[in-house]
Scaffold this motif. Structure first.
Motif, PDB file in Angstrom:
ATOM      1  N   SER A 198      -4.460  -5.360  12.441  1.00 41.99           N
ATOM      2  CA  SER A 198      -3.917  -4.010  12.235  1.00 41.99           C
ATOM      3  C   SER A 198      -2.396  -4.006  12.207  1.00 41.99           C
ATOM      4  CB  SER A 198      -4.417  -3.066  13.332  1.00 41.99           C
ATOM      5  OG  SER A 198      -5.813  -2.949  13.295  1.00 41.99           O
ATOM      6  N   GLY A 199      -1.753  -4.732  13.150  1.00 42.92           N
ATOM      7  CA  GLY A 199      -0.296  -4.770  13.199  1.00 42.92           C
ATOM      8  C   GLY A 199       0.310  -5.338  11.936  1.00 42.92           C
ATOM      9  N   LYS A 200      -0.300  -6.410  11.387  1.00 39.52           N
ATOM     10  CA  LYS A 200       0.191  -7.029  10.160  1.00 39.52           C
ATOM     11  C   LYS A 200       0.081  -6.073   8.983  1.00 39.52           C
ATOM     12  CE  LYS A 200      -0.949 -11.758  11.579  1.00 39.52           C
ATOM     13  NZ  LYS A 200      -1.785 -12.950  11.285  1.00 39.52           N
ATOM     14  N   ILE A 201      -1.026  -5.317   8.939  1.00 40.86           N
ATOM     15  CA  ILE A 201      -1.213  -4.336   7.847  1.00 40.86           C
ATOM     16  C   ILE A 201      -0.124  -3.267   7.922  1.00 40.86           C
ATOM     17  CG2 ILE A 201      -2.760  -2.571   6.910  1.00 40.86           C
ATOM     18  CD1 ILE A 201      -5.114  -4.307   7.879  1.00 40.86           C
ATOM     19  N   CYS A 202       0.214  -2.829   9.136  1.00 38.26           N
ATOM     20  CA  CYS A 202       1.290  -1.833   9.302  1.00 38.26           C
ATOM     21  C   CYS A 202       2.608  -2.361   8.726  1.00 38.26           C
ATOM     22  CB  CYS A 202       1.473  -1.502  10.785  1.00 38.26           C
ATOM     23  SG  CYS A 202       0.108  -0.588  11.524  1.00 38.26           S
ATOM     24  N   ASP A 203       2.946  -3.589   9.087  1.00 39.01           N
ATOM     25  CA  ASP A 203       4.192  -4.184   8.594  1.00 39.01           C
ATOM     26  C   ASP A 203       4.164  -4.353   7.074  1.00 39.01           C
ATOM     27  OD1 ASP A 203       5.205  -4.325  11.156  1.00 39.01           O
ATOM     28  OD2 ASP A 203       4.432  -6.349  11.509  1.00 39.01           O
ATOM     29  N   GLU A 204       3.008  -4.709   6.552  1.00 38.82           N
ATOM     30  CA  GLU A 204       2.850  -4.886   5.103  1.00 38.82           C
ATOM     31  C   GLU A 204       3.151  -3.584   4.367  1.00 38.82           C
ATOM     32  OE1 GLU A 204      -0.946  -5.049   2.122  1.00 38.82           O
ATOM     33  OE2 GLU A 204      -1.112  -6.223   3.971  1.00 38.82           O
ATOM     34  N   TYR A 205       2.617  -2.467   4.864  1.00 40.42           N
ATOM     35  CA  TYR A 205       2.830  -1.171   4.220  1.00 40.42           C
ATOM     36  C   TYR A 205       4.273  -0.694   4.402  1.00 40.42           C
ATOM     37  CZ  TYR A 205      -1.886  -0.078   2.612  1.00 40.42           C
ATOM     38  OH  TYR A 205      -3.078  -0.066   1.912  1.00 40.42           O
ATOM     39  N   ALA A 206       4.890  -1.047   5.547  1.00 44.07           N
ATOM     40  CA  ALA A 206       6.278  -0.642   5.784  1.00 44.07           C
ATOM     41  C   ALA A 206       7.220  -1.296   4.779  1.00 44.07           C
ATOM     42  CB  ALA A 206       6.689  -0.999   7.202  1.00 44.07           C
ATOM     43  N   LEU A 207       6.907  -2.519   4.341  1.00 45.02           N
ATOM     44  CA  LEU A 207       7.721  -3.205   3.342  1.00 45.02           C
ATOM     45  C   LEU A 207       7.607  -2.531   1.976  1.00 45.02           C
ATOM     46  CD1 LEU A 207       7.028  -6.953   4.289  1.00 45.02           C
ATOM     47  CD2 LEU A 207       9.164  -5.679   4.619  1.00 45.02           C
ATOM     48  N   LYS A 208       6.436  -1.941   1.720  1.00 40.80           N
ATOM     49  CA  LYS A 208       6.199  -1.305   0.410  1.00 40.80           C
ATOM     50  C   LYS A 208       6.718   0.132   0.348  1.00 40.80           C
ATOM     51  CE  LYS A 208       1.697  -2.149   0.257  1.00 40.80           C
ATOM     52  NZ  LYS A 208       0.315  -2.236  -0.255  1.00 40.80           N
ATOM     53  N   ASP A 209       6.836   0.806   1.495  1.00 41.33           N
ATOM     54  CA  ASP A 209       7.198   2.229   1.500  1.00 41.33           C
ATOM     55  C   ASP A 209       8.239   2.468   2.593  1.00 41.33           C
ATOM     56  OD1 ASP A 209       7.265   5.080   1.702  1.00 41.33           O
ATOM     57  OD2 ASP A 209       5.228   5.191   0.892  1.00 41.33           O
ATOM     58  N   ASN A 210       9.454   2.870   2.204  1.00 36.10           N
ATOM     59  CA  ASN A 210      10.524   3.050   3.187  1.00 36.10           C
ATOM     60  C   ASN A 210      10.364   4.304   4.045  1.00 36.10           C
ATOM     61  OD1 ASN A 210      11.175   5.067   1.411  1.00 36.10           O
ATOM     62  ND2 ASN A 210      13.066   4.126   0.665  1.00 36.10           N
ATOM     63  N   ARG A 211       9.340   5.109   3.790  1.00 34.64           N
ATOM     64  CA  ARG A 211       9.074   6.284   4.636  1.00 34.64           C
ATOM     65  C   ARG A 211       8.328   5.899   5.911  1.00 34.64           C
ATOM     66  NH1 ARG A 211       5.815   9.997   0.557  1.00 34.64           N
ATOM     67  NH2 ARG A 211       4.773   7.980   0.321  1.00 34.64           N
ATOM     68  N   ILE A 212       7.857   4.639   5.985  1.00 32.23           N
ATOM     69  CA  ILE A 212       7.023   4.196   7.104  1.00 32.23           C
ATOM     70  C   ILE A 212       7.881   3.517   8.175  1.00 32.23           C
ATOM     71  CG2 ILE A 212       5.156   2.646   7.799  1.00 32.23           C
ATOM     72  CD1 ILE A 212       3.898   3.045   5.066  1.00 32.23           C
ATOM     73  N   LYS A 213       7.704   3.983   9.432  1.00 34.30           N
ATOM     74  CA  LYS A 213       8.294   3.327  10.594  1.00 34.30           C
ATOM     75  C   LYS A 213       7.145   2.707  11.401  1.00 34.30           C
ATOM     76  CE  LYS A 213      11.853   6.890  11.155  1.00 34.30           C
ATOM     77  NZ  LYS A 213      12.352   7.949  12.076  1.00 34.30           N
ATOM     78  N   VAL A 214       7.334   1.476  11.865  1.00 32.66           N
ATOM     79  CA  VAL A 214       6.293   0.809  12.664  1.00 32.66           C
ATOM     80  C   VAL A 214       6.841   0.532  14.058  1.00 32.66           C
ATOM     81  CG1 VAL A 214       4.740  -1.163  12.859  1.00 32.66           C
ATOM     82  CG2 VAL A 214       5.317  -0.247  10.597  1.00 32.66           C
ATOM     83  N   ILE A 215       6.103   0.967  15.064  1.00 30.51           N
ATOM     84  CA  ILE A 215       6.455   0.677  16.459  1.00 30.51           C
ATOM     85  C   ILE A 215       5.338  -0.178  17.050  1.00 30.51           C
ATOM     86  CG2 ILE A 215       6.897   1.618  18.751  1.00 30.51           C
ATOM     87  CD1 ILE A 215       7.289   3.956  15.880  1.00 30.51           C
TER      88      ILE A 215
END
Length: 722
Positions: A46-63
């Motif tokens: 799950s954590g890796k998927i979050c980081d993957e999407y954050a690279l594709k969309d700058n609206r995403i923040k991952v904590i």
């Protein structure tokens, strides 16, 4: 600049579902989003998927954080919120692509505190512990449109955060958060937010998709009754209580709701735990009751204490279903309930007068629908516009009774108004005026051809404010399509109220009593004083009055004819499009008393004369049998015994239920044959009716016509077919 929506998504071991969830958010038609992903110590991908999407969309923040549970993850997400609005989305669910676009429209147009929408459930493969029908019923929003927020709104809307969009300002200003370590964490947050809200918008549209999983909290609760789940349920209430108990004003304001909720959650908790643990839950409830009473005694003066004592007893009886009328078979118990409830509310009003220093919240005492009591809201709405054009509904004596009540109501409030002459209705379409429509039963599918002229006036873009006085609505979508924000619409029964809400979310709809119920019978018994100098009669008016007098004498003769044919029972049934008696014509004489007279109701003097006559006729009978609503209402006002036969679409029964509980002599029938049997019993023992109505002389008639202040002209149209 567009408002921003912050989307908080807690993530924990959901790699199977996370992509579907995130895709539904990043592909929204509304783009100004802030997407906060809180990885709560996931041990899968799950954590890796979050980081993957954050690279594709700058609206995403991952904590990324250590595991602390759902509440802790949501609280962490709240620290990073910068948008005006906030949505909590679970990572195993997904949303409709138009949700946030619709949300912004709702907040911009209606200035509400939160937006609540429907959710649709779907099964994870292998989930078999649920009754899907019950879940769908629970997560479906049964309202449509704007509502004032009260406790009933909360109790009848599922307490979840994922089907609501919140205002960040309210959350931050009141430091709202989720209680860490408790199950059912939504309870504390949502109830706290509801108590701080004034208005909400509800939508029946499915904007959210809820995944049913075996390992969810709800699934575990359904599979196994556990003491832990029950205790957490009660602890959420206790946290809510503690949040209000340290402040006198907030506690007094929300005492009613807190006390009521404690009983609700106690009953719910008992269903969640094994029977052997009932005693423990009972002890927990008693402990909380003691604390809430100690807090109450700390903050309340003697009058408050007496008030709360009475209130506590009443709620106890209410929760024990003492007031459930379905369980009360006898009339004695029914009236006993009415008396107890009436006494309670009278005492409440008495004590409230001595509690002026405390800001009491009566939300617990409000019913779900907005109900006008004693025409107070109608008064307020009319006085807001003050100067208006009155549009009475032309028709039979029932409509004349409504018009008469309206005229007397307006004059009592000293309102300035003109009456619309419907023979020239086109000229009013172009006027930028306020309109008050008299209400009644015109807006049904049976009379579509007759209300088109009124509809043309309603469609005018130049109208400023429109008030529709208490009316019924039945299969008239063309009317409801016209109502917009300028319209305040009073419905005279719950059936119409619900129908209007289901079709229209722009106008304001309020439940109220039929205008005829405000008629004072004493005015019909008063004798007219000589007033020759009040109004001078011109020769042309005298000529018109002679025509009107001729019409009046014709009506009196027809009434006397009806009296001759009847005994002490007045049997009056419809013969128009709404008639339901057909095959039984031979057994019941079909005298349609209301249709004996018809009017445009634009001449106030003439409507007064006719309603006086109408009451005289009804008073000539011992009791009345009818399927005409206003014959029933006027007979009830005269304290007559009234048998009422319901119509095809339950209009009469609904109006009776809403407005006529205080008339014990009114009895409703749904079965024609049963009613006929009752009539036959009386027919056999009653002699012919000897009562007759005296016809006014022409001078007396003129005197009656002149006696009414603020005349608006003579009747211009005389109905030839009666």
């Amino acid at each position: 600049m567009q408002s921003m929506i912050s989307v908080i998504i807690p993530v924990y071991n959901v790699d199977r579902y996370l992509r579907q969830c995130l895709d539904s958010v990043i592909n929204q038609t509304y783009k100004n989003l802030e997407i906060i992903l809180v990885d709560d110590g996931s041990t899968d991908n799950s954590g890796k998927i979050c980081d993957e999407y954050a690279l594709k969309d700058n609206r995403i923040k991952v904590i990324h954080k250590q595991n602390g549970g759902l509440s802790d993850a949501r609280n962490t997400g709240l620290k990073y919120v910068s948008g005006e609005f906030c949505h909590f989305l679970d990572s195993d669910d997904y949303i409709d692509y138009h949700l946030y676009e619709q949300s912004i429209k709702v907040f911009d147009n209606f200035k509400v505190d939160y937006f609540c929408f429907s959710s649709k459930s779907f099964f994870e493969k292998g989930s078999d512990v649920y009754n899907k029908k019950d879940i769908d019923e629970y997560i479906f929003v049964k309202r449509q449109g704007i509502y004032g927020v009260n406790i009933n709104i909360g109790l009848n809307t599922n307490i979840h955060v994922w089907n609501k969009i919140f205002k960040t300002e309210i959350i931050n200003k009141n430091n709202l958060h989720f209680i860490k370590g408790l199950l059912y964490e939504d309870i504390f947050f949502v109830w706290s937010y509801i108590f701080l809200s004034k208005k909400a918008y509800f939508s029946k549209e499915y904007f959210h998709n809820y995944r049913i999983r075996n390992d969810s909290i709800m699934g575990k609760t359904i599979k196994n009754k556990m003491l832990k789940t029950g205790i957490d349920h009660m602890l959420n209430w206790y946290e809510l209580f503690k949040s209000f108990s340290n402040n006198k004003k907030s506690f007094i304001t929300n005492y009613n709701s807190l006390f009521y909720l404690l009983n609700i959650y106690y009953d719910t908790t008992k269903k969640m735990v094994p029977k052997k643990d009932y005693m423990y839950i009972e002890e927990l409830k008693n402990k909380y009751l003691l604390e809430i009473n100690n807090c109450k005694n700390k903050y309340c003066n003697i009058f408050n204490k007496l008030y709360f004592k009475i209130e506590k007893i009443w709620y106890f009886l209410l929760l024990k279903d003492v007031f459930n009328l379905n369980k009360w078979k006898s009339k004695f118990r029914y009236y006993k309930q009415k008396i107890i409830t009436a006494v309670y509310f009278r005492l409440q009003i008495f004590f409230m007068r001595f509690c002026k220093n405390n800001n009491f919240d009566n939300r617990i005492l409000e019913i779900e629908t907005k109900k006008d009591t004693n025409n107070k809201i109608i008064c307020d709405e009319l006085q807001k516009i003050n100067n208006f054009y009155f549009l009475p509904n032309r028709g039979n004596l029932g409509d004349m009774a409504i018009a008469t009540a309206c005229y007397k109501f307006f004059d009592l409030l000293n309102l300035e108004y003109n009456v619309i002459d419907m023979t020239k209705y086109e000229q009013y379409i172009e006027l930028p005026v306020n309109i008050v429509y008299g209400g009644g039963g015109l807006f049904t599918k049976y009379y579509r051809q007759y209300y088109q002229e009124i509809l043309e006036i309603f469609k005018s873009k130049k109208l400023q404010k429109v008030i529709v006085l208490p009316a019924s609505f039945y299969e008239c979508d063309d009317v409801l399509e016209v109502f917009d924000e300028r319209f305040t619409v009073f419905c005279r029964e719950k059936q119409s109220y619900n129908y209007c809400l289901s079709k229209n979310n722009k106008a304001q709809f309020i439940l109220a009593d039929d205008m005829a119920l405000s008629l004072n019978v004493k005015f019909t018994e008063s004798k007219t004083k000589i007033c020759n100098n009040v109004v001078k009669i011109s020769q042309s008016q005298k000529k018109e009055l002679k025509k009107l007098y001729k019409y009046y004498t014709c009506i009196v003769c027809k009434y006397n004819g009806a009296l001759r044919k009847s005994n002490n029972i007045g049997c009056f049934f419809r013969t128009d499009k709404e008639a339901i008696i057909d095959e039984n014509k031979r057994k019941i004489s079909l005298i349609d008393l209301s249709l004996i007279a018809n009017s445009f109701c634009a001449d106030k003097s003439f409507t007064y004369i006719m309603i006086k006559l109408f009451f005289k006729v009804l008073n000539s009978y011992g009791f009345i049998v009818t399927d005409r609503l206003h014959i029933g209402i006027c007979a009830a006002l005269l304290n007559k015994k009234v048998y009422i036969l319901d119509n095809k679409y339950k209009k009469l029964s609904n109006v009776l239920e809403n407005s006529m509980s205080k008339y014990p002599n009114v009895k409703l029938y749904n079965n024609i044959s049963e009613l006929i049997n009752e009539i036959d019993k009386f027919n056999s023992s009653n002699k012919k009716n000897k009562a007759r109505i005296n016809i006014l002389s022409f001078n007396e008639f003129v005197n009656e016509w002149k006696s009414v202040k603020q005349n608006f002209g003579l009747e211009k149209i005389y109905w030839s077919e009666i």
